[in-house]
Scaffold this motif. Structure first.
Motif, PDB file in Angstrom:
ATOM      1  N   LYS A  77       6.200   2.086  13.503  1.00 54.70           N
ATOM      2  CA  LYS A  77       4.810   1.618  13.521  1.00 54.70           C
ATOM      3  C   LYS A  77       4.685   0.137  13.847  1.00 54.70           C
TER       4      LYS A  77
ATOM      5  N   ASP B  38       0.865  -1.177   0.000  1.00 52.93           N
ATOM      6  CA  ASP B  38       0.000   0.000   0.000  1.00 52.93           C
ATOM      7  C   ASP B  38       0.902   1.228   0.000  1.00 52.93           C
TER       8      ASP B  38
ATOM      9  N   GLU C 209       2.448  -6.230   3.291  1.00 51.36           N
ATOM     10  CA  GLU C 209       1.925  -7.468   3.848  1.00 51.36           C
ATOM     11  C   GLU C 209       2.467  -8.642   3.036  1.00 51.36           C
TER      12      GLU C 209
ATOM     13  N   SER D 117       0.136   4.360  -0.176  1.00 50.37           N
ATOM     14  CA  SER D 117      -0.353   5.504   0.589  1.00 50.37           C
ATOM     15  C   SER D 117       0.013   5.389   2.060  1.00 50.37           C
ATOM     16  N   THR D 118      -0.164   4.219   2.646  1.00 49.14           N
ATOM     17  CA  THR D 118       0.161   4.021   4.065  1.00 49.14           C
ATOM     18  C   THR D 118       1.540   3.406   4.272  1.00 49.14           C
ATOM     19  N   LYS D 119       2.228   3.035   3.170  1.00 45.32           N
ATOM     20  CA  LYS D 119       3.554   2.405   3.230  1.00 45.32           C
ATOM     21  C   LYS D 119       3.516   1.084   4.003  1.00 45.32           C
ATOM     22  N   GLN D 120       2.377   0.417   3.939  1.00 43.17           N
ATOM     23  CA  GLN D 120       2.200  -0.856   4.604  1.00 43.17           C
ATOM     24  C   GLN D 120       2.518  -1.992   3.635  1.00 43.17           C
TER      25      GLN D 120
ATOM     26  N   ASP E 276       8.096   2.615   7.805  1.00 39.99           N
ATOM     27  CA  ASP E 276       8.402   3.370   9.018  1.00 39.99           C
ATOM     28  C   ASP E 276       8.487   2.384  10.184  1.00 39.99           C
TER      29      ASP E 276
ATOM     30  N   ASN F 282       5.885  -2.043   8.038  1.00 34.82           N
ATOM     31  CA  ASN F 282       5.788  -0.714   7.463  1.00 34.82           C
ATOM     32  C   ASN F 282       7.185  -0.195   7.212  1.00 34.82           C
TER      33      ASN F 282
END
Length: 887
Positions: free
Chosen positions: A531, A502, A509, A504-507, A528, A526
């Motif tokens: 998080k 993702d 999976e 947008s959220t830098k997630q 980051d 993430n």
């Protein structure tokens, strides 16, 4: 050349381009053909006219030498026409002329096209029913259509208004790996018919996007619907709580509520109108320019006619409740994409004709553009005009006979008629090799552009990281600003299956298959690091039944499933937040302050003794317990223990009743005694120590998992089975090397002398220096065990010998006593039994004698070997030297 003839020729070419074939055009065509011999017109010019009108050459040339894209080894059927094929071409030309006379407003039919050798072949004879012996392509139209769309590169027609100039055979299309819509449709139809599907090639008209295989305004059908599939065991349906408080009654006027509802409805209506207007505006912006040739672009696709008369599928032979056959219906398959389309799809505009391996059918339903209401029973001649009457019997329309006419049998009917039937296909047999099948795409990869989505696919083992599919979603139609991506992997050594990103959220999976050593199911992270990270596991293979693990900078949460101790949740809290950069373990900067554990209800214990939640406050030296709710209780019992400081804590647990307080929800429950409280506190302190140890182990496990994921991400490895015929050569060489090494070890073991003292020296200990007494004791034990082994064997043989003696004496006494009561037959049986006993005694005696000889021989050899052992001789020499030195 006659100038007037040139003018008529130009007019005829113009009419052929516009397909306005009226009576004038027929006369002009006849005049041009008749005057061809009297005028010096090139063959190419007349050929252009014939191709525009769909004329069939009746000169039947034979070509001996031909070359097509560097290939010259064409079979004879490609370069010549058989007598039956020539007769079929004459029939076709006659049918074309009658069709043009009867339907002057219709465009020319595609009956015969040039093949790769420049010979006109009937389009229906180009179909070659074939089946590929791969599981994915057997009795599976989805797999066949997808394979053709992936394996063959689509080429739009050069002139999409005129009929195509050629139709290559499916065998050549497989070789070239590219073709136009007619060639791909013929190949797909051949494979579908080979698998038993009632398929036909459809000739008609389609939109510009379908003809050019432009999918940039089509929603991507490969976007996953359910991002995460939950197990059935994960879904927990909570029963309704009968003790839940009811909502207070609404103390508000109904009129006021009605007015508020009207205001909300008006606001909602305005919002819906704004949304509809915004959708219309976006649709206008995204709409394509109008097509000036709309409805005139020629295209070919495949139709599968369900419940057709000639179908071999059991599902197509079903009948309704009245015992009548279902009416035939069809659905389309686009050969360039492999997608299924219904007959009312907007991409297909009209159907001129269709053909299969049996016959050629012209659509005479009016209008031909009403595909949605089209009737698909090909046996009805009022809807479909047949080129050949001599088609299979099951494809014909069963007309009622007069009463005075007797019906003929099937054999009599076929023997009576002498109609021309469809010749066998001129196409040679074709197949696809396993490397080409596995490669699937041209150059091993394929990229498709959909509406705000790019779908990339790769052949297995094409990418070093095992990537096979990648789907990226964008915010604009120009494929800018990606916001989500799916990646699918296969054959990974770490069993990675799918990755979601993702933007947008830098997630990120990651999902894994079952079989990993750490039983990891998914890993959420993430970019980051502050998080945190989430691990999901397959809890069944794990000993601790861990299901989920949430790791953040200041706490760790653990979720369990079906543990024996009924623990389902545990949380560790730390005192100081740290940033997880690479290594998660940061004991020097984090201190464990609180542990929270939750348990399921244990029905074997009363609620007052069954702990539901317990908190270990490590900084405050306090333990708080909450028990499960008892029956008919709206509150739960609690208990608090205040531990002594570590400086005052001795070796044993110090307990003071004044340091504990509790609340009992049910006054009738028995209070816990001081002894029970002491034992409970002692157990809680032991559990607290175990939980602290589990925390340290969890930190190590998380750090190890992160290191493993980093290594697997940077250096991915692919795996393959030993049954893979394309890649098992390396595995075979590895197995042969291991076999050779094992064979060498066996040969060395045969040539080397056995070390009889090795087991006894290991028993004495390999870490210390052995003395002479140790070696002598090992020698003595070795000889003793060897002798004892043979003595046990001799004792067993002697025992068996004594048993046989007893049986022999018993049999003699029995025969002596009851000899007169047996007949000759029974007496001989007992005599033979006695002879067997005597023979077995002799065998055992010989065995005892050989074992004794073997014992003496091997014992003597073993003793000599031990006496000559270097370890024993060196110790004895050093011992003798020591004695001489002391003397």
């Amino acid at each position: 050349m006659d100038p007037g003839f040139e003018g008529r020729l130009s007019a005829l070419l113009a009419m052929s381009d516009n397909f306005n074939l009226g009576d004038d055009s027929k006369e002009a065509e006849t005049e041009v053909v008749e005057e061809f011999a009297a005028n010096s017109i090139t063959n190419e010019t007349l050929k252009t006219v014939g191709e525009s009108l769909g004329r069939i050459h009746t000169c039947f040339p034979e070509i001996t030498e031909v070359e097509f894209e560097g290939r010259t080894d064409f079979p004879k059927s490609y370069k010549t026409l058989s007598l039956k094929e020539r007769l079929l071409l004459l029939f076709s030309e006659n049918f074309r002329r009658q069709y043009n006379e009867k339907y002057p407003h219709r465009k020319p039919l595609i009956l015969c096209l040039l093949n790769e050798c420049g010979i006109q072949k009937f389009v229906a004879t180009t179909i070659k029913p074939t089946v590929f012996l791969y599981p994915e392509l057997i009795d599976n139209w989805q797999g066949v259509a997808s394979f053709v769309a992936d394996h063959i590169q689509y080429e739009p027609l050069e002139d999409q208004i005129k009929i195509p100039k050629r139709l290559l055979s499916p065998e050549t299309v497989i070789r070239r790996r590219k073709g136009n819509s007619f060639e791909m449709a013929t190949l797909l139809c051949s494979l579908l018919i080979g698998n038993g599907f009632p398929a036909c090639v459809v000739y008609g008209y389609a939109t510009r996007e379908v003809v050019n295989n432009d999918l940039r305004r089509v929603e991507c059908p490969f976007i996953p619907k359910n991002d995460e599939k939950e197990d059935e065991t994960d879904v927990c349906v909570k029963p309704p709580n009968k003790y839940a408080l009811k909502e207070p009654p609404a103390l508000e006027s109904n009129f006021v509520q009605e007015m508020k509802q009207r205001e909300l409805d008006a606001i909602r209506k305005l919002e819906e109108e704004k949304e509809a207007e915004e959708r219309r505006r976006i649709a206008e912006i995204e709409s394509l320019e109008p097509d000036e040739f709309h409805g005139s672009r020629i295209h070919a696709w495949v139709a599968i006619i369900q419940f057709a008369q000639w179908s071999y599928k059991p599902a197509d032979r079903l009948k309704d409740e009245n015992g009548e056959k279902f009416a035939p219906k069809a659905f389309f398959i686009e050969p360039s994409t492999g997608f299924r389309h219904e007959v009312d799809d907007e991409g297909y505009l009209a159907v001129e004709a269709l053909w299969n391996q049996h016959n050629f059918y012209v659509n005479i339903q009016e209008p031909i553009t009403d595909i949605q209401n089209m009737r698909w029973d090909l046996s009805k001649t009022r809807d479909w005009e047949h080129l050949l009457p001599g088609e299979p019997f099951e494809c014909r329309e069963n007309r009622p006979l007069p009463d005075d006419v007797e019906a003929l049998t099937l054999d009599e009917e076929l023997a009576k008629e002498k109609h021309l039937d469809m010749p066998v296909s001129w196409v040679s047999r074709f197949d696809i090799l396993l490397p080409d099948f596995e490669e699937r795409f041209v150059n091993g990869e394929k990229t498709e552009f959909y509406k705000r989505a790019v779908y990339e696919r790769f052949a297995p083992y094409k990418k070093e990281d095992g990537l096979v599919k990648r789907l990226t979603l964008y915010k604009t139609l120009e494929y800018e600003e990606p916001f989500f991506r799916w990646e699918w992997y296969e054959n990974r050594d770490d069993l990675l299956e799918m990755v979601k990103v993702d933007f947008s959220t830098k997630q990120i999976e990651e999902y894994f298959q079952k079989g990993r050593a750490d039983a990891m199911k998914a890993f959420f992270r993430n970019t980051d690091d502050t998080k945190g990270k989430i691990f999901k596991f397959y809890h069944t293979p794990r000993f601790d039944a861990l299901k989920e693990l949430h790791c953040y900078s200041d706490y760790i949460k653990e979720f369990y499933d079906k543990r024996k101790d009924l623990l389902h949740y545990r949380e560790f809290k730390t005192s100081k937040k740290v940033q997880m950069k690479g290594s998660f373990n940061a004991e020097s900067t984090r201190k464990l302050t609180q542990i929270t554990e939750k348990f399921h209800r244990n029905e074997n214990l009363p609620a007052i003794r069954d702990i539901a939640i317990r908190h270990f406050y490590l900084n405050e030296n306090k333990i708080f317990l909450q028990f499960h709710y008892d029956t008919d209780c709206i509150t739960a019992s609690t208990r608090t223990f205040q531990k002594l400081p570590e400086s005052e804590m001795g070796e044993d647990v110090q307990f003071d009743p004044a340091t504990t307080t509790g609340y009992i929800s049910n006054p009738n429950d028995k209070q816990m005694s001081n002894v029970e409280l002491y034992l409970l506190l002692k157990k809680l302190m032991q559990d607290e120590e175990k939980s602290c140890k589990a925390y340290q182990e969890r930190l190590v496990e998380v750090e190890q998992n992160l290191k493993n994921r980093q290594i697997q991400h940077e250096n991915p490895k692919l795996m393959f089975t030993i049954f893979d015929p394309l890649r098992n050569e390396a595995a075979r060489q590895l197995r042969m090397e291991r076999y050779e090494q094992m064979k060498i070890r066996e040969e060395l073991a045969k040539t080397q002398l056995a070390d009889f003292l090795a087991p006894y020296l290991v028993r004495l200990g390999s870490g210390r220096k052995l003395t002479a007494d140790d070696l002598q004791r090992a020698k003595t034990e070795c000889l003793s065990d060897f002798r004892q082994y043979y003595l046990d064997m001799l004792n067993e043989l002697q025992k068996r010998h004594e048993e046989l003696n007893k049986e022999e004496e018993s049999l003699k006494r029995f025969l002596h006593k009851f000899q007169s009561q047996f007949d000759d037959f029974d007496y001989e049986k007992f005599v033979k039994e006695g002879e067997n006993i005597v023979r077995n005694k002799r065998i055992i005696e010989k065995r005892i004698e050989s074992v004794r000889e073997e014992l003496e021989r091997k014992y003597r050899t073993l003793k000599e070997t031990l006496d000559n052992d270097e370890r024993l001789t060196e110790i004895e020499k050093s011992h003798e030297t020591k004695l001489k030195f002391t003397e």
